[in-house]
Write a protein that holds these residues in place. Structure first.
Motif, PDB file in Angstrom:
ATOM      1  N   VAL A  42     -16.970  16.497  43.400  1.00 48.55           N
ATOM      2  CA  VAL A  42     -16.751  17.044  42.061  1.00 48.55           C
ATOM      3  C   VAL A  42     -15.418  16.505  41.559  1.00 48.55           C
ATOM      4  CG1 VAL A  42     -16.543  19.141  40.673  1.00 48.55           C
ATOM      5  CG2 VAL A  42     -17.946  19.171  42.725  1.00 48.55           C
ATOM      6  N   GLU A  43     -15.404  16.003  40.348  1.00 46.01           N
ATOM      7  CA  GLU A  43     -14.180  15.489  39.747  1.00 46.01           C
ATOM      8  C   GLU A  43     -13.227  16.647  39.450  1.00 46.01           C
ATOM      9  OE1 GLU A  43     -13.407  12.281  39.176  1.00 46.01           O
ATOM     10  OE2 GLU A  43     -15.318  11.624  40.049  1.00 46.01           O
ATOM     11  N   LEU A  44     -11.949  16.391  39.586  1.00 42.62           N
ATOM     12  CA  LEU A  44     -10.944  17.423  39.334  1.00 42.62           C
ATOM     13  C   LEU A  44     -10.980  17.917  37.891  1.00 42.62           C
ATOM     14  CD1 LEU A  44      -7.904  16.064  41.379  1.00 42.62           C
ATOM     15  CD2 LEU A  44      -9.472  17.912  41.982  1.00 42.62           C
ATOM     16  N   ASP A  45     -11.264  17.020  36.947  1.00 40.91           N
ATOM     17  CA  ASP A  45     -11.314  17.462  35.552  1.00 40.91           C
ATOM     18  C   ASP A  45     -12.495  18.405  35.303  1.00 40.91           C
ATOM     19  OD1 ASP A  45     -13.081  15.208  35.771  1.00 40.91           O
ATOM     20  OD2 ASP A  45     -13.068  14.996  33.589  1.00 40.91           O
ATOM     21  N   VAL A  46     -13.576  18.242  36.047  1.00 36.92           N
ATOM     22  CA  VAL A  46     -14.717  19.159  35.939  1.00 36.92           C
ATOM     23  C   VAL A  46     -14.312  20.539  36.446  1.00 36.92           C
ATOM     24  CG1 VAL A  46     -17.031  19.686  36.837  1.00 36.92           C
ATOM     25  CG2 VAL A  46     -16.489  17.370  36.044  1.00 36.92           C
ATOM     26  N   LEU A  47     -13.647  20.577  37.606  1.00 38.50           N
ATOM     27  CA  LEU A  47     -13.171  21.859  38.135  1.00 38.50           C
ATOM     28  C   LEU A  47     -12.202  22.521  37.162  1.00 38.50           C
ATOM     29  CD1 LEU A  47     -12.566  21.009  41.899  1.00 38.50           C
ATOM     30  CD2 LEU A  47     -14.484  22.252  40.891  1.00 38.50           C
ATOM     31  N   ASP A  48     -11.321  21.730  36.581  1.00 40.53           N
ATOM     32  CA  ASP A  48     -10.339  22.255  35.627  1.00 40.53           C
ATOM     33  C   ASP A  48     -11.036  22.866  34.410  1.00 40.53           C
ATOM     34  OD1 ASP A  48      -7.610  22.632  34.718  1.00 40.53           O
ATOM     35  OD2 ASP A  48      -7.982  20.982  33.308  1.00 40.53           O
ATOM     36  N   LYS A  49     -12.023  22.153  33.865  1.00 38.65           N
ATOM     37  CA  LYS A  49     -12.757  22.668  32.697  1.00 38.65           C
ATOM     38  C   LYS A  49     -13.516  23.945  33.027  1.00 38.65           C
ATOM     39  CE  LYS A  49     -13.483  18.259  30.363  1.00 38.65           C
ATOM     40  NZ  LYS A  49     -14.480  17.247  29.948  1.00 38.65           N
ATOM     41  N   LEU A  61     -14.007  29.916  42.173  1.00 34.29           N
ATOM     42  CA  LEU A  61     -15.126  29.011  41.929  1.00 34.29           C
ATOM     43  C   LEU A  61     -15.614  28.385  43.234  1.00 34.29           C
ATOM     44  CD1 LEU A  61     -16.942  27.552  39.851  1.00 34.29           C
ATOM     45  CD2 LEU A  61     -15.129  25.853  39.621  1.00 34.29           C
ATOM     46  N   LEU A  62     -14.680  28.005  44.092  1.00 28.87           N
ATOM     47  CA  LEU A  62     -15.001  27.367  45.373  1.00 28.87           C
ATOM     48  C   LEU A  62     -14.409  28.178  46.513  1.00 28.87           C
ATOM     49  CD1 LEU A  62     -14.150  23.671  44.464  1.00 28.87           C
ATOM     50  CD2 LEU A  62     -16.397  24.738  44.437  1.00 28.87           C
ATOM     51  N   GLU A  63     -15.125  28.226  47.626  1.00 27.07           N
ATOM     52  CA  GLU A  63     -14.655  28.975  48.787  1.00 27.07           C
ATOM     53  C   GLU A  63     -14.935  28.164  50.048  1.00 27.07           C
ATOM     54  OE1 GLU A  63     -15.579  33.259  50.970  1.00 27.07           O
ATOM     55  OE2 GLU A  63     -16.848  32.579  49.329  1.00 27.07           O
ATOM     56  N   LYS A  64     -13.960  28.088  50.928  1.00 25.00           N
ATOM     57  CA  LYS A  64     -14.131  27.399  52.212  1.00 25.00           C
ATOM     58  C   LYS A  64     -14.679  28.394  53.217  1.00 25.00           C
ATOM     59  CE  LYS A  64     -13.143  24.350  55.565  1.00 25.00           C
ATOM     60  NZ  LYS A  64     -14.333  24.088  56.322  1.00 25.00           N
ATOM     61  N   ILE A  65     -15.843  28.069  53.780  1.00 25.64           N
ATOM     62  CA  ILE A  65     -16.480  28.922  54.781  1.00 25.64           C
ATOM     63  C   ILE A  65     -16.476  28.157  56.104  1.00 25.64           C
ATOM     64  CG2 ILE A  65     -18.660  30.022  55.466  1.00 25.64           C
ATOM     65  CD1 ILE A  65     -19.267  30.367  52.501  1.00 25.64           C
ATOM     66  N   PRO A  66     -16.068  28.792  57.185  1.00 21.03           N
ATOM     67  CA  PRO A  66     -16.028  28.096  58.483  1.00 21.03           C
ATOM     68  C   PRO A  66     -17.415  27.563  58.882  1.00 21.03           C
ATOM     69  CG  PRO A  66     -14.967  30.234  58.635  1.00 21.03           C
ATOM     70  CD  PRO A  66     -15.621  30.174  57.292  1.00 21.03           C
ATOM     71  N   ASN A  67     -17.418  26.371  59.466  1.00 21.99           N
ATOM     72  CA  ASN A  67     -18.669  25.785  59.966  1.00 21.99           C
ATOM     73  C   ASN A  67     -19.152  26.538  61.201  1.00 21.99           C
ATOM     74  OD1 ASN A  67     -18.701  23.764  58.004  1.00 21.99           O
ATOM     75  ND2 ASN A  67     -17.437  22.423  59.250  1.00 21.99           N
ATOM     76  N   LYS A  68     -20.447  26.665  61.344  1.00 26.02           N
ATOM     77  CA  LYS A  68     -21.036  27.354  62.496  1.00 26.02           C
ATOM     78  C   LYS A  68     -21.383  26.333  63.583  1.00 26.02           C
ATOM     79  CE  LYS A  68     -23.113  30.916  59.647  1.00 26.02           C
ATOM     80  NZ  LYS A  68     -24.348  31.554  59.210  1.00 26.02           N
ATOM     81  N   SER A  69     -20.365  25.740  64.186  1.00 27.59           N
ATOM     82  CA  SER A  69     -20.640  24.744  65.223  1.00 27.59           C
ATOM     83  C   SER A  69     -19.941  25.068  66.511  1.00 27.59           C
ATOM     84  CB  SER A  69     -20.239  23.355  64.755  1.00 27.59           C
ATOM     85  OG  SER A  69     -18.945  23.322  64.220  1.00 27.59           O
TER      86      SER A  69
END
Length: 69
Positions: A42-49, A61-69
């Motif tokens: 995703v382009e930074l300008d898209v996230l900004d808009k 808008l975005l969340e980091k979820i731990p990988n299940k590995s």
């Protein structure tokens, strides 16, 4: 894994992808990929808009979820 809350934000505000595309100028295909969480980048300008449009921080808008590995 990165989780995108774009679909939730749309639902909470009773908006459609086409509404956001029209109001922000962001390509509808880009928004569709965010909605279905299939976007690979995703382009930074898209996230900004999107953050400006929904009046949210990137972390809402975005969340980091731990990988299940």
């Amino acid at each position: 894994m990165i989780r995108c809350h774009f679909a939730r934000l749309l639902g909470e505000r009773k908006l459609k992808i086409s509404d956001v595309a029209r109001d922000t100028g962001i390509n509808r295909g880009t928004l569709t990929r965010l909605y279905y969480e299939t976007a690979e980048r995703v382009e930074l300008d898209v996230l900004d808009k999107l953050c400006d449009y929904f009046s949210v921080e990137v972390s809402q808008l975005l969340e980091k979820i731990p990988n299940k590995s």
